[in-house]
Structure formats: C-alpha cells, structure tokens
Design an enzyme around this catalytic site. Structure first.
Site, PDB file in Angstrom:
ATOM      1  N   ASP A 192      -8.405  -2.091  -0.809  1.00  0.00           N
ATOM      2  CA  ASP A 192      -9.346  -1.896  -1.932  1.00  0.00           C
ATOM      3  C   ASP A 192     -10.476  -1.169  -0.926  1.00  0.00           C
ATOM      4  OD1 ASP A 192      -9.035  -0.018  -4.184  1.00  0.00           O
ATOM      5  OD2 ASP A 192     -10.490  -0.960  -4.484  1.00  0.00           O
ATOM      6  N   SER A 193     -10.490   0.020  -0.725  1.00  0.00           N
ATOM      7  CA  SER A 193     -11.577   0.602   0.206  1.00  0.00           C
ATOM      8  C   SER A 193     -12.091   1.415  -0.619  1.00  0.00           C
ATOM      9  CB  SER A 193     -10.960   0.732   1.982  1.00  0.00           C
ATOM     10  OG  SER A 193      -9.507   1.937   1.407  1.00  0.00           O
ATOM     11  N   LYS A 222      -3.640   3.561   6.065  1.00  0.00           N
ATOM     12  CA  LYS A 222      -3.847   2.188   6.073  1.00  0.00           C
ATOM     13  C   LYS A 222      -3.541   1.224   6.744  1.00  0.00           C
ATOM     14  CE  LYS A 222      -6.518   1.788   1.317  1.00  0.00           C
ATOM     15  NZ  LYS A 222      -6.394   1.011   0.289  1.00  0.00           N
ATOM     16  N   PHE A 281      -6.883   9.585   8.750  1.00  0.00           N
ATOM     17  CA  PHE A 281      -6.719  10.153   7.406  1.00  0.00           C
ATOM     18  C   PHE A 281      -8.055   9.943   6.079  1.00  0.00           C
ATOM     19  CE2 PHE A 281      -7.696   5.853   5.343  1.00  0.00           C
ATOM     20  CZ  PHE A 281      -7.238   5.176   5.757  1.00  0.00           C
ATOM     21  N   GLY A 282      -7.400   9.930   4.968  1.00  0.00           N
ATOM     22  CA  GLY A 282      -8.737  10.400   3.659  1.00  0.00           C
ATOM     23  C   GLY A 282      -9.914  11.242   4.268  1.00  0.00           C
ATOM     24  N   THR A 328       0.771  -1.198  -0.184  1.00  0.00           N
ATOM     25  CA  THR A 328       0.136  -0.178   0.147  1.00  0.00           C
ATOM     26  C   THR A 328       0.572   1.074  -0.339  1.00  0.00           C
ATOM     27  OG1 THR A 328      -1.839   0.933   1.356  1.00  0.00           O
ATOM     28  CG2 THR A 328      -0.549   0.234   2.168  1.00  0.00           C
TER      29      THR A 328
END
Ligand code: ITT
Length: 182
Positions: free
Chosen positions: A64-65, A11, A139-140, A6
């Site tokens: 994968d998200s 993550k 995050f994100g 990754t």
C-alpha cells in the site's frame, strides 16, 4: 514463490525485478480487494492482510503506497489510489497551482504474510511536485515527482534507478534482508 497481490502493474514491475534479481521467484495475483479507510498506510496494510488471509491460500505480499503533500494536509495520502483514478496527476497539479511549498513524500508499506506471521516493511522518499508532468516511464504520480537531490522526475529515469531512490526501493531492501534470513 512470492505471490504479490496487486492490480497495479507498475508496482509489480518494480518489485518483481528486485526479487527476481535476488533469486526469489514472483507471481502477480491481480485480486482487487477493498481497502478500509484508515489514517495510515500501516493500518490499511494490517487490515487488508487480515481480510486477504482468509481469501488467498498460503503466503502473499501486498503493497500500500501513497503520495503525501504537507501543504495539502497530507492529501492525497491514504486516498492516493482513488484520487489518481478520479482527478489524476493533473488534478493534483491544479490543487497546487500558485503554491510555493511543493514538498511531497512518497511512502510505501509492504505486508508480507508468511506462514502465521504478518511482517511490515516501510520506505519513504522526500521530493517536490513539478509544475507540469514530465516523462513517459514509471506509473501513477511518477511524472510529477522529483526526488530530493535530483532534477528528473521518477517518470524520466529507468526502473533500476527509481528502485535505488524510491520509497518502494527502500522498503524492498528491508523485505529482501528479511527474506534472505528465512
Ligand atoms: P493495489 O492496491 O491493487 O496494489 P493500487 O494502484 O490501488 O493497487 P494503492 O492502493 O497502494 O495501489 O494506491 C497507491 C496510489 O499511488 C496509486 O494510484 C499508485 O498509482 C500511486 N503510486 C504508488 N506508488 C507509486 C509510485 O512509485 N510512483 C507513482 N505513483 C505511485
């Protein structure tokens, strides 16, 4: 040793914490691999695993998200990474401006390549999208997502607590159960 392929440090932080606490060593392999366009995370994971098994030696794990918003037809969904890099959380908030239905779901799909097997582990969490960004952690899209039953965003709670509730935490539980049986 589990090699987690990754480029996303957030993550990695969440996954390595749980794996290491369960006694599995973990290493981050920051290979930026192209993801094909598919309708579901599972399809993306299957095709990424097929590509990576020729590139990465030995066993590996991928994740994968995405964030799926029903009132936007499931957008950004499988395009979550691209959307985050382009319009970001602010862009998603703009798309939802004035909309009453702010339901959302985070989904995570792990792909574990172990010897000659490919195993998938899936987790999801329902929630809502806030009116504005809140919190400095995570995050994100974490600052704009509140899990159902809670009042804080994923960016306002520690990793440990997020892992108990999150899509990734749920998929991790399944992954750990599988690993413990090997
Ligand atoms: P890798 O493919 O290298 O693992 P990536 O960041 O591109 O990293 P994805 O393709 O899975 O990862 O894209 C998922 C997007 O959704 C990405 O922008 C993430 O930041 C975001 N995302 C995934 N899980 C999240 C979580 O738990 N909290 C907040 N945002 C998340």
């Amino acid at each position: 040793m589990i090699r987690f392929v990754t480029t996303n440090e957030g993550k990695y932080r969440e996954v390595s914490k749980e794996l290491e606490e369960a006694g599995f060593e973990c290493e981050m392999l920051a290979i930026d691999y192209p993801e094909v366009q598919c309708d579901s995370l599972e399809e993306v994971v299957r095709s990424s695993m097929a590509r990576l098994s020729g590139k990465v030696e030995g066993d590996f794990l991928i994740d994968d998200s995405g964030l799926f918003i029903p009132s936007l037809g499931g957008f950004p969904g499988v395009y979550s990474s691209y959307v985050f890099r382009t319009i970001g959380s602010d862009g998603v908030l703009k798309l939802l401006q004035g909309m009453e239905d702010r339901a959302a779901e985070f989904r995570c799909c792990f792909g574990l390549h172990l010897e000659d097997r490919n195993e998938l582990f899936i987790g999801a969490v329902q929630g809502t999208i806030t009116q504005e960004k809140r919190g400095e952690g995570g995050f994100g899209y974490d600052p704009i997502f509140i899990p159902t039953g809670g009042s804080k965003t994923f960016a306002e709670i520690p990793t440990e607590e997020k892992n108990k509730l999150s899509h990734r935490g749920k998929a991790l539980e399944k992954l750990l159960k599988f690993l413990e049986k090997q």
